[in-house]
Design a protein around this motif. Structure first.
Motif, short mmCIF file in Angstrom:
data_model
loop_
_atom_site.label_atom_id
_atom_site.label_comp_id
_atom_site.label_asym_id
_atom_site.label_seq_id
_atom_site.Cartn_x
_atom_site.Cartn_y
_atom_site.Cartn_z
N PHE A 79 0.86 -1.19 0.00
CA PHE A 79 0.00 0.00 0.00
C PHE A 79 0.89 1.24 0.00
N GLN A 80 0.34 2.30 -0.48
CA GLN A 80 1.07 3.56 -0.42
C GLN A 80 1.26 3.96 1.04
N GLU A 81 2.39 4.59 1.32
CA GLU A 81 2.81 4.87 2.69
C GLU A 81 1.73 5.62 3.47
N THR A 101 -4.38 2.73 0.16
CA THR A 101 -4.41 2.69 -1.31
C THR A 101 -3.46 1.61 -1.79
N THR A 113 -1.04 -0.75 -4.06
CA THR A 113 -0.15 -0.59 -5.20
C THR A 113 -0.57 -1.55 -6.31
N GLU A 114 0.02 -1.40 -7.48
CA GLU A 114 -0.31 -2.28 -8.60
C GLU A 114 0.09 -3.72 -8.29
#
Length: 278
Positions: free
Chosen positions: A175-177, A181, A183-184
């Motif tokens: 996930f984004q930090e 959200t 990640t791909e």
């Protein structure tokens, strides 16, 4: 007339051989040898009880039990090497599947090649959870996961079921930090997991875990962040084609269940998808 007999008298000296200790002089040695042997066996038994597991002790007990077959090829008939499979109190079972009563239950049946394996070990090749694990990790020859993505997947079978652990590595987060959200790479991993678990109908449990923060904050974001990431994983599995009704629980564990000695290691950022046993 006085008769003089000058012959010397004959003196007979009888020597009696006395064996030291009497008739039973050596019996104490035999008794002492038996005592030493018994003590050696006792101390060996004490050592085995302390140095072996419960399963190993049961195997030893079954080995010395005359009514428990120790292998699939143990003789049970009248001849030395074969014979019919006999399931009675009077004769030993020929194979490793019998028991000593006419209508045995599962607890008393001898299982497997040695008679001590658990059902999960004997039928592991047909266990759907094992099949999913082998398919994901490529144990059976072909894996659903690309080699570079295998670095982010760890599987293990527990009492609860099959745990599929998705974890982050340095430079490759899930996930984004500080957010939920994905990640791909996380999306690709979820698609692979969803495709694997669709082959069974077991319920699913999702757990979110995050690493610890370097400082003590007044409002620790670990709890809401771990739960948010677990909830996002639930939605991603639904989008990937898994039936949402199979989700039994979604939980966040913050930084309370770390997998490394360093609580701030990125390895602690992970999602666990558990395929629960029925």
């Amino acid at each position: 007339m006085v008769v003089s007999n000058k012959a010397a008298p004959v003196i007979i000296k009888r020597k009696k051989n006395i064996v030291a200790g009497g008739r039973n002089g050596g019996a104490w040695k035999v008794a002492y040898a038996d005592f030493v042997t018994a003590m050696m066996a006792f101390f060996m038994l004490m050592w085995l009880l302390n140095a072996t597991t419960e399963k190993q002790r049961k195997g030893l007990a079954d080995y010395f039990s005359p009514t428990t077959p120790i292998s699939r090829v143990s003789g049970g008939g009248e001849d030395a090497f074969s014979g019919d499979s006999i399931f009675s109190e009077d004769q030993l079972a020929r194979n490793g599947l019998g028991a000593t009563i006419r209508n045995p239950d599962n607890a008393l049946q001898a299982r497997g090649a040695t008679g001590v394996e658990q059902p999960s070990q004997v039928h592991s090749e047909t266990d759907p959870l094992r099949m999913i694990e082998e398919e994901l990790m490529g144990i059976s020859g072909e894996s659903l996961v690309a080699p570079e993505m295998l670095k982010h997947i760890l599987t293990r079978v527990t009492d609860d079921g099959l745990v599929i652990e998705l974890y982050a590595n340095d430079g490759a987060p899930l996930f984004q930090e500080g957010t939920d959200t994905p990640t791909e790479m996380m999306r690709d991993l979820i698609n692979i997991v969803a495709r694997a678990v669709r082959k069974v109908s077991n319920s699913i449990a999702i757990s979110g875990h995050v690493r610890a923060h370097p400082i003590v904050l007044a409002k620790n974001p670990a709890w809401p962040l771990s739960l948010a990431r677990a909830s996002r994983t639930q939605r991603l599995l639904g989008v990937a084609g898994m039936d949402p009704a199979r989700i039994k629980r979604v939980s966040g564990h913050a930084d309370r269940a770390l997998t490394t000695d360093n609580p701030m290691s990125v390895r602690n950022d992970r999602i666990e998808v558990t395929v629960l046993r029925k």
